[in-house]
Design a protein around this motif. Structure first.
Motif, short mmCIF file in Angstrom:
data_model
loop_
_atom_site.label_atom_id
_atom_site.label_comp_id
_atom_site.label_asym_id
_atom_site.label_seq_id
_atom_site.Cartn_x
_atom_site.Cartn_y
_atom_site.Cartn_z
N LEU A 184 53.68 4.99 15.95
CA LEU A 184 54.00 6.41 16.12
C LEU A 184 53.53 7.12 14.85
O LEU A 184 54.32 7.36 13.93
CB LEU A 184 55.49 6.61 16.35
CG LEU A 184 56.11 5.89 17.55
CD1 LEU A 184 57.63 6.06 17.57
CD2 LEU A 184 55.49 6.38 18.86
N PRO A 185 52.26 7.46 14.76
CA PRO A 185 51.69 7.98 13.51
C PRO A 185 51.94 9.47 13.30
O PRO A 185 51.02 10.26 13.08
CB PRO A 185 50.19 7.68 13.69
CG PRO A 185 49.98 7.78 15.17
CD PRO A 185 51.24 7.27 15.80
N VAL A 188 58.97 11.27 13.23
CA VAL A 188 59.88 10.92 14.32
C VAL A 188 61.31 11.17 13.83
O VAL A 188 61.68 10.71 12.75
CB VAL A 188 59.71 9.45 14.75
CG1 VAL A 188 60.74 9.09 15.83
CG2 VAL A 188 58.29 9.20 15.25
N ALA A 211 59.76 0.64 15.87
CA ALA A 211 58.64 1.57 15.83
C ALA A 211 58.01 1.62 14.44
O ALA A 211 58.69 1.43 13.42
CB ALA A 211 59.09 2.96 16.26
N ASP A 212 56.72 1.90 14.41
CA ASP A 212 55.97 2.00 13.16
C ASP A 212 55.57 3.45 12.95
O ASP A 212 54.65 3.95 13.59
CB ASP A 212 54.74 1.09 13.23
CG ASP A 212 53.93 1.10 11.94
OD1 ASP A 212 54.44 1.62 10.93
OD2 ASP A 212 52.79 0.61 11.96
N SER A 213 56.29 4.13 12.06
CA SER A 213 56.03 5.54 11.78
C SER A 213 56.06 5.76 10.28
O SER A 213 56.90 5.19 9.59
CB SER A 213 57.08 6.43 12.45
OG SER A 213 56.99 7.76 11.98
N MET A 216 60.06 8.54 9.57
CA MET A 216 61.00 8.35 10.66
C MET A 216 62.42 8.32 10.12
O MET A 216 62.70 7.60 9.16
CB MET A 216 60.69 7.04 11.39
CG MET A 216 61.51 6.79 12.64
SD MET A 216 60.91 5.28 13.47
CE MET A 216 61.77 5.41 15.03
#
Length: 246
Positions: A184-185, A188, A211-213, A216
Motif C-alpha cells: 500500500l504505497p 493508510v 500491510a506494507d505502507s 500507516m
C-alpha cells in the motif's frame, strides 16, 4: 440527487457525486449497508464544507442499486467500486472503507494503485468471509451451506438474519488480501473501536502488521463499537481526513 450508472456487466448502480476539488473522497460501505448511512452522509457534509469532491454509491444488491443481494459476492462488489470510480471520479482518490468496505478499498487499491492518494479504514474487515464466517461455522452449518447453498446467521441489525450463500464464501476465497504481500504505497489510516464485536481489534492489528505502507497508523478508540458513528467517532474521522492534507 441520486443518479444511476450502468456497468459493463449490466448492473445499475445508484450514486451521489458531490463536485469539488482535491483528490476525490470515495466512501465504500459495509455488508448489507447503503449510501444513506450515518458515515456516508457525514462525509458528504464534510466534503461540501471543504469544497472537496466526494462519491458515495450502492454496490449491486444494496440500497437503490439493481440485482439481488443474495446473488452478489465480494468480487462483484469490488468490480462495482472500480466501475463507479472509473466512470465518475477523475484524478487521485482517497478511499474510505467501512467494515466490508475496508476489504473492498484494499481490492480497489490493488486494481488501480496509481490513483490512490490515501486510504482510511473504519473497522476494516478484510477476508471476513473466510476468517470470520467460514471459520466460525460448525459442522451442521457447513453441511447446510453445502446442501442448501446458504445458511442463516443471526444479526443484531435491522432486516432479520444474514443469509450467507455458498457463493459468497467460495468466491471470497479468490479475493483474500491477507495471505499474500499487500503493498500500500500511500498513507493508510486505520480506525478501530475496542468494543467492536463484529470486527474485533485483532483484525485491525493483523492488517496493520501485514500491510506494507510507508505511512500507516492504527488508532484504537476505547469503547467505540462497530458502527463508529457517534459524534466523537465522526469527529475523529474528519480529523483523520483533514490531517492527511491532500
Amino acid at each position: 440527487m441520486t443518479d444511476f450508472l450502468t456497468t459493463q456487466q449490466g448492473r445499475r448502480l445508484a450514486y451521489v457525486l458531490t463536485p469539488g476539488t482535491g483528490p476525490t473522497v470515495v466512501f465504500l460501505g459495509g455488508f448489507k449497508s447503503d449510501m444513506t448511512g450515518t458515515k456516508a452522509q457525514f462525509l458528504e457534509g464534510w466534503a461540501k464544507e471543504r469544497g472537496r469532491a466526494f462519491l458515495r454509491f450502492d454496490y449491486s444488491g444494496h440500497g437503490q442499486s439493481s440485482e439481488d443481494f443474495l446473488d452478489g459476492a465480494i468480487g462483484d462488489w469490488a468490480q462495482d467500486a472500480v466501475a463507479a470510480i472509473t466512470a465518475l471520479a477523475t484524478g487521485p482518490l482517497v478511499l474510505v472503507g467501512s467494515s466490508m468496505g475496508g476489504w473492498i478499498s484494499l481490492l480497489t487499491a490493488k486494481a488501480m494503485p496509481e490513483r490512490i492518494a490515501a486510504l482510511v479504514g473504519i473497522a476494516a474487515a478484510p477476508d471476513f468471509t473466510e476468517d470470520s464466517m467460514w471459520a466460525s461455522f460448525d459442522a451442521p452449518q457447513r453441511a447446510a451451506l453445502e446442501r442448501d447453498g446458504h445458511v442463516a446467521l443471526p444479526s443484531e441489525y435491522d432486516g432479520g438474519p444474514y443469509i450467507i450463500t455458498r457463493r459468497l464464501i467460495e468466491e471470497g476465497r479468490s479475493q483474500l488480501v491477507l495471505r499474500d504481500p499487500l503493498p500500500l504505497p500511500f498513507p493508510v489510516r486505520l480506525l478501530q473501536g475496542s468494543a467492536d464485536v463484529d470486527v474485533p481489534q485483532e483484525v485491525a492489528l493483523r492488517l496493520f502488521a501485514h500491510a506494507d505502507s510507508p505511512d500507516m497508523t492504527l488508532t484504537l478508540v476505547k469503547g467505540a463499537d462497530h458502527r463508529f458513528s457517534n459524534p466523537e467517532n465522526l469527529s475523529l474521522l474528519a480529523e483523520t481526513l483533514d490531517s492527511l492534507s491532500l
